[in-house]
Design a protein around this motif. Structure first.
Motif, PDB file in Angstrom:
ATOM      1  N   PRO A  59     -21.782 -27.143   7.674  1.00  0.00           N
ATOM      2  CA  PRO A  59     -22.931 -26.476   7.781  1.00  0.00           C
ATOM      3  C   PRO A  59     -23.936 -26.678   6.557  1.00  0.00           C
ATOM      4  N   THR A  72     -25.908 -24.707  11.529  1.00  0.00           N
ATOM      5  CA  THR A  72     -25.389 -23.517  11.110  1.00  0.00           C
ATOM      6  C   THR A  72     -24.231 -23.485  12.009  1.00  0.00           C
ATOM      7  N   ASP A  73     -23.466 -24.732  12.349  1.00  0.00           N
ATOM      8  CA  ASP A  73     -21.939 -24.451  12.797  1.00  0.00           C
ATOM      9  C   ASP A  73     -21.357 -25.791  12.532  1.00  0.00           C
TER      10      ASP A  73
END
Length: 258
Positions: A59, A72-73
């Motif tokens: 991330p 975010t991932d």
């Protein structure tokens, strides 16, 4: 993938829960103002990790054409041994717009076209021989430029004020080697401490140290050239080898007794 999604608040439209959640989860005005004068590049995170047969992008935040994109991932992408140099890139797509959203998306790709165009941002590059293992356990500062089987971050652009700058990996590797050598030069001491503490450093700070330390003319240097000349500085250090950075070996020491 890295995305830039912003709700559209317009008179006469229904206010939706998802729009408010987006506003809650991303304090857009603050970060836009904070990074307004930063160049495009990696802002934070987006570290690349080598797996058995894939590259894992962790991330992070990147900036492209003035917009901040969040990952975010972690994303994993397969790589192959071709013996040819290839680059891991973020490829940005044109924006989409509907009644509620302006959306700017991207994808992460491996491409043998090394020069990133205006819609791409390089994360690293590599040239892997068949049967070899891709690595990123650098054995020294010059190892960062090893041609084969090594993750190369020399060409990666990091966002900074006014001008893009070098990867913190490069600067930390330089600082660690300088500390092992134990230079007695005050310039080396100050620059090394900045590399260890600051993360990213402004490009002009790096250039000023490099040119003043080597007595070179001041001009714009590429990332690869900067790495080469920083390596020359390390080659010229003849310290104690004991890590006494900032104190010349054998120099006089004074004890003041009150």
């Amino acid at each position: 993938m890295f995305n830039h999604i912003a709700p559209k608040f317009e008179k006469g439209r229904i206010l939706k829960t998802a729009m408010l959640e987006n506003l809650r989860d991303f304090p857009r005005d603050f970060v836009d103002v904070y990074y307004h004068e930063y160049t495009d590049g990696i802002v934070s995170g987006a570290h690349v990790e080598v797996g058995a047969d894939s590259l894992i992008v962790h991330p992070g935040i990147v900036k492209h054409q003035g917009r901040l994109y969040l990952l975010t991932d972690a994303v994993s992408i397969k790589y192959r041994a071709t013996g040819r140099e290839a680059a891991l890139k973020v490829r940005f797509h044109a924006g989409d717009e509907d009644g509620d959203w302006r959306t700017y998306r991207s994808e992460i790709v491996i491409d043998e076209q090394l020069e990133a165009d205006a819609a791409e941002l390089e994360l690293c590059r590599f040239k892997l021989k068949e049967g070899a293992r891709l690595r990123q356990d650098y054995q020294g500062f010059r190892d960062l430029a090893t041609e084969f089987n090594t993750v190369n971050v020399l060409h990666v652009r990091y966002a900074a004020y006014g001008k893009s700058t070098l990867s913190p990996v490069i600067l930390r590797c330089f600082a660690e080697e300088m500390m092992r050598k134990g230079s007695g030069d005050p310039q080396d001491f100050m620059f090394t401490m900045m590399c260890m503490n600051e993360g990213t450093l402004a490009r002009d700070v790096i250039l000023h140290y490099m040119t003043s330390r080597l007595g070179m003319s001041s001009r714009e240097y590429t990332n690869v050239e900067i790495h080469k000349y920083l390596g020359r500085i390390l080659d010229g250090v003849r310290g104690s080898g004991g890590g006494r950075l900032g104190m010349a070996p054998g120099g006089s020491q004074r004890v003041i007794v009150d």
